[in-house]
Scaffold this motif. Structure first.
Motif, PDB file in Angstrom:
ATOM      1  N   GLY A  56      51.412   0.481 -19.354  1.00 43.69           N
ATOM      2  CA  GLY A  56      52.568  -0.357 -19.630  1.00 43.69           C
ATOM      3  C   GLY A  56      53.832   0.029 -18.882  1.00 43.69           C
ATOM      4  O   GLY A  56      54.900  -0.516 -19.155  1.00 43.69           O
ATOM      5  N   GLU A  57      53.736   0.961 -17.919  1.00 45.79           N
ATOM      6  CA  GLU A  57      54.901   1.404 -17.156  1.00 45.79           C
ATOM      7  C   GLU A  57      54.844   0.894 -15.722  1.00 45.79           C
ATOM      8  O   GLU A  57      53.770   0.567 -15.203  1.00 45.79           O
ATOM      9  N   TRP A  58      56.028   0.829 -15.096  1.00 40.97           N
ATOM     10  CA  TRP A  58      56.170   0.382 -13.718  1.00 40.97           C
ATOM     11  C   TRP A  58      56.978   1.400 -12.928  1.00 40.97           C
ATOM     12  O   TRP A  58      57.762   2.161 -13.501  1.00 40.97           O
ATOM     13  N   VAL A  59      56.777   1.386 -11.613  1.00 33.05           N
ATOM     14  CA  VAL A  59      57.551   2.248 -10.718  1.00 33.05           C
ATOM     15  C   VAL A  59      58.285   1.388  -9.699  1.00 33.05           C
ATOM     16  O   VAL A  59      57.684   0.543  -9.026  1.00 33.05           O
ATOM     17  N   MET A  73      72.660  10.118  13.285  1.00 29.42           N
ATOM     18  CA  MET A  73      72.738  11.349  14.077  1.00 29.42           C
ATOM     19  C   MET A  73      72.297  12.556  13.260  1.00 29.42           C
ATOM     20  O   MET A  73      71.705  13.501  13.788  1.00 29.42           O
ATOM     21  N   LEU A  74      72.559  12.502  11.952  1.00 28.94           N
ATOM     22  CA  LEU A  74      72.196  13.612  11.078  1.00 28.94           C
ATOM     23  C   LEU A  74      70.784  13.477  10.518  1.00 28.94           C
ATOM     24  O   LEU A  74      70.326  14.335   9.778  1.00 28.94           O
ATOM     25  N   GLY A  75      70.109  12.387  10.863  1.00 21.69           N
ATOM     26  CA  GLY A  75      68.762  12.173  10.350  1.00 21.69           C
ATOM     27  C   GLY A  75      68.735  11.944   8.855  1.00 21.69           C
ATOM     28  O   GLY A  75      67.818  12.379   8.158  1.00 21.69           O
ATOM     29  N   ALA A  76      69.743  11.251   8.334  1.00 27.74           N
ATOM     30  CA  ALA A  76      69.868  11.059   6.892  1.00 27.74           C
ATOM     31  C   ALA A  76      68.805  10.118   6.352  1.00 27.74           C
ATOM     32  O   ALA A  76      68.456   9.118   6.978  1.00 27.74           O
ATOM     33  N   SER A  77      68.313  10.433   5.162  1.00 27.04           N
ATOM     34  CA  SER A  77      67.378   9.563   4.457  1.00 27.04           C
ATOM     35  C   SER A  77      67.619   9.705   2.961  1.00 27.04           C
ATOM     36  O   SER A  77      68.070  10.744   2.481  1.00 27.04           O
ATOM     37  N   LEU A  78      67.314   8.638   2.238  1.00 26.53           N
ATOM     38  CA  LEU A  78      67.515   8.626   0.797  1.00 26.53           C
ATOM     39  C   LEU A  78      66.278   8.047   0.138  1.00 26.53           C
ATOM     40  O   LEU A  78      65.756   7.016   0.573  1.00 26.53           O
ATOM     41  N   ALA A  79      65.789   8.715  -0.907  1.00 26.26           N
ATOM     42  CA  ALA A  79      64.636   8.233  -1.660  1.00 26.26           C
ATOM     43  C   ALA A  79      64.978   8.225  -3.141  1.00 26.26           C
ATOM     44  O   ALA A  79      65.481   9.216  -3.670  1.00 26.26           O
ATOM     45  N   GLU A  80      64.718   7.089  -3.793  1.00 27.64           N
ATOM     46  CA  GLU A  80      64.913   6.962  -5.228  1.00 27.64           C
ATOM     47  C   GLU A  80      63.655   6.359  -5.837  1.00 27.64           C
ATOM     48  O   GLU A  80      63.085   5.429  -5.277  1.00 27.64           O
ATOM     49  N   SER A  81      63.239   6.893  -6.979  1.00 29.94           N
ATOM     50  CA  SER A  81      62.060   6.381  -7.657  1.00 29.94           C
ATOM     51  C   SER A  81      62.315   6.330  -9.156  1.00 29.94           C
ATOM     52  O   SER A  81      62.697   7.331  -9.761  1.00 29.94           O
ATOM     53  N   SER A  82      62.123   5.143  -9.732  1.00 26.89           N
ATOM     54  CA  SER A  82      62.341   4.933 -11.162  1.00 26.89           C
ATOM     55  C   SER A  82      61.040   4.538 -11.832  1.00 26.89           C
ATOM     56  O   SER A  82      60.326   3.653 -11.358  1.00 26.89           O
ATOM     57  N   ARG A  83      60.746   5.197 -12.938  1.00 24.93           N
ATOM     58  CA  ARG A  83      59.631   4.783 -13.795  1.00 24.93           C
ATOM     59  C   ARG A  83      60.244   4.156 -15.044  1.00 24.93           C
ATOM     60  O   ARG A  83      61.152   4.722 -15.643  1.00 24.93           O
ATOM     61  N   PHE A  84      59.756   2.982 -15.422  1.00 23.66           N
ATOM     62  CA  PHE A  84      60.331   2.305 -16.581  1.00 23.66           C
ATOM     63  C   PHE A  84      59.258   1.532 -17.330  1.00 23.66           C
ATOM     64  O   PHE A  84      58.130   1.361 -16.858  1.00 23.66           O
ATOM     65  N   ARG A  85      59.625   1.043 -18.511  1.00 24.30           N
ATOM     66  CA  ARG A  85      58.772   0.150 -19.291  1.00 24.30           C
ATOM     67  C   ARG A  85      59.591  -1.096 -19.597  1.00 24.30           C
ATOM     68  O   ARG A  85      60.810  -1.033 -19.731  1.00 24.30           O
ATOM     69  N   ALA A  93      64.539   2.617 -19.054  1.00 21.45           N
ATOM     70  CA  ALA A  93      64.277   3.816 -18.264  1.00 21.45           C
ATOM     71  C   ALA A  93      63.300   4.775 -18.939  1.00 21.45           C
ATOM     72  O   ALA A  93      63.366   5.008 -20.148  1.00 21.45           O
ATOM     73  N   VAL A  94      62.415   5.363 -18.133  1.00 22.47           N
ATOM     74  CA  VAL A  94      61.532   6.449 -18.553  1.00 22.47           C
ATOM     75  C   VAL A  94      61.834   7.710 -17.746  1.00 22.47           C
ATOM     76  O   VAL A  94      61.924   8.794 -18.285  1.00 22.47           O
ATOM     77  N   ASN A 106      71.195  18.758   1.464  1.00 26.33           N
ATOM     78  CA  ASN A 106      70.205  18.093   0.645  1.00 26.33           C
ATOM     79  C   ASN A 106      70.724  18.019  -0.789  1.00 26.33           C
ATOM     80  O   ASN A 106      71.406  18.926  -1.256  1.00 26.33           O
ATOM     81  N   LYS A 107      70.402  16.923  -1.482  1.00 34.11           N
ATOM     82  CA  LYS A 107      70.839  16.761  -2.863  1.00 34.11           C
ATOM     83  C   LYS A 107      69.733  16.082  -3.641  1.00 34.11           C
ATOM     84  O   LYS A 107      69.078  15.177  -3.120  1.00 34.11           O
ATOM     85  N   GLN A 108      69.514  16.525  -4.877  1.00 38.27           N
ATOM     86  CA  GLN A 108      68.473  15.905  -5.682  1.00 38.27           C
ATOM     87  C   GLN A 108      68.892  15.836  -7.148  1.00 38.27           C
ATOM     88  O   GLN A 108      69.758  16.576  -7.601  1.00 38.27           O
ATOM     89  N   ARG A 109      68.257  14.912  -7.867  1.00 40.12           N
ATOM     90  CA  ARG A 109      68.512  14.751  -9.291  1.00 40.12           C
ATOM     91  C   ARG A 109      67.234  14.259  -9.954  1.00 40.12           C
ATOM     92  O   ARG A 109      66.534  13.406  -9.415  1.00 40.12           O
ATOM     93  N   ARG A 110      66.957  14.806 -11.118  1.00 36.66           N
ATOM     94  CA  ARG A 110      65.799  14.391 -11.904  1.00 36.66           C
ATOM     95  C   ARG A 110      66.270  14.027 -13.309  1.00 36.66           C
ATOM     96  O   ARG A 110      66.948  14.820 -13.957  1.00 36.66           O
ATOM     97  N   MET A 111      65.948  12.812 -13.744  1.00 37.74           N
ATOM     98  CA  MET A 111      66.297  12.375 -15.088  1.00 37.74           C
ATOM     99  C   MET A 111      65.025  11.970 -15.824  1.00 37.74           C
ATOM    100  O   MET A 111      64.190  11.243 -15.275  1.00 37.74           O
ATOM    101  N   THR A 112      64.861  12.435 -17.047  1.00 35.02           N
ATOM    102  CA  THR A 112      63.726  12.046 -17.871  1.00 35.02           C
ATOM    103  C   THR A 112      64.233  11.615 -19.248  1.00 35.02           C
ATOM    104  O   THR A 112      65.274  12.084 -19.721  1.00 35.02           O
ATOM    105  N   VAL A 113      63.486  10.723 -19.884  1.00 36.66           N
ATOM    106  CA  VAL A 113      63.857  10.228 -21.213  1.00 36.66           C
ATOM    107  C   VAL A 113      62.727  10.521 -22.191  1.00 36.66           C
ATOM    108  O   VAL A 113      61.577  10.124 -21.957  1.00 36.66           O
ATOM    109  N   ASP A 114      63.050  11.237 -23.249  1.00 42.51           N
ATOM    110  CA  ASP A 114      62.118  11.480 -24.344  1.00 42.51           C
ATOM    111  C   ASP A 114      62.462  10.475 -25.441  1.00 42.51           C
ATOM    112  O   ASP A 114      63.381  10.690 -26.233  1.00 42.51           O
ATOM    113  N   TRP A 115      61.718   9.350 -25.469  1.00 39.13           N
ATOM    114  CA  TRP A 115      62.050   8.301 -26.428  1.00 39.13           C
ATOM    115  C   TRP A 115      61.705   8.690 -27.853  1.00 39.13           C
ATOM    116  O   TRP A 115      62.298   8.173 -28.800  1.00 39.13           O
ATOM    117  N   ALA A 116      60.735   9.598 -28.034  1.00 36.15           N
ATOM    118  CA  ALA A 116      60.415  10.060 -29.385  1.00 36.15           C
ATOM    119  C   ALA A 116      61.597  10.798 -30.001  1.00 36.15           C
ATOM    120  O   ALA A 116      61.871  10.684 -31.202  1.00 36.15           O
TER     121      ALA A 116
END
Length: 235
Positions: A56-59, A73-85, A93-94, A106-116
């Motif tokens: 029942g989840e999507w990405v 010139m700096l070879g910049a790239s950005l990746a974002e991935s969301s899992r949701f229902r 959001a999941v 370099n910069k990164q972030r991780r977000m998680t949701v504990d719905w319980a």
């Protein structure tokens, strides 16, 4: 000039493109591409995908590659991935992963949701932070999908609970007019929507009876950035 202005729109929004057909309750899987410009000059290409993940989840994923200016010139790239229902037609959001890479930073972030436990955890590599979750909340990568579906349902003013770094923030948007918009994918009679709770210079144009997502987006915060739909392939 810094790398941040060149990639500013991708830090706040995720874009989706739908097929020009009668919409189901929720959009199906797709791959889309976009042109990105700053001050009228090409600066990047974005590839966006939506696909089911099972249970029942999507990405929803967005990958941005810079093709012009200092970011290239700096070879910049950005990746974002969301899992949701899906909660109705809201992408609740999941989890959310963000990674920005350049030749110097370099910069990164991780977000998680504990719905319980109704709890959001955010970790940027300096230790996790937690705060209460809100039912039906999105995050910045899926905000534009939620807006498009709300417009399709006929709403003219929209308040979204958006999970950000330290809290769930209510962001307000309003339809401010109708305009004809020309982008590489074609010409559209679109509804213009603006964010009204913050002076961020954000505007997006939707054709909500055809697509659940913007055909064009303009953001002036951090630079005059424009994103335009180029192609869409339904899977």
């Amino acid at each position: 000039m810094t790398i941040r202005p060149l990639l500013a729109p991708f830090l706040g929004l995720g874009l989706l493109l739908g097929a020009p057909a009668v919409l189901a309750a929720t959009p199906g899987a797709f791959t889309a591409t976009y042109n990105v410009s700053q001050g009228g000059e090409p600066t990047g290409v974005a590839t966006v995908t939506l696909h089911p993940a099972g249970n029942g989840e999507w990405v929803y994923s967005k990958n941005v590659k810079s093709t012009g200016g200092l970011a290239a010139m700096l070879g910049a790239s950005l990746a974002e991935s969301s899992r949701f229902r899906w909660k109705g037609d809201v992408p609740e959001a999941v989890s959310y992963d963000y990674q920005l890479q350049t030749g110097i930073k370099n910069k990164q972030r991780r977000m998680t949701v504990d719905w319980a436990r109704k709890q959001v955890t955010v970790d940027e590599g300096k230790g996790p932070q937690t705060y209460p979750a809100s039912p039906g909340m999105v995050e910045r990568n899926t905000t534009s999908l939620a807006l498009g579906l709300a417009l399709r349902d006929g709403k003219q003013q929209i308040a979204l609970p958006v999970a950000v770094r330290q809290q769930v923030q209510t962001q307000s948007f309003k339809v401010t007019g109708k305009e004809t918009v020309k982008v590489p994918a074609g010409s559209f009679k679109a509804e213009r929507i603006d964010r009204t709770d913050a002076e961020r210079g954000f505007s997006a144009w939707y054709a909500p009876t055809r697509y659940p997502v913007p055909v064009k987006l303009s953001q002036h915060d951090g630079g005059d950035i424009v994103m335009e739909m180029v192609s869409y392939r339904q899977q």
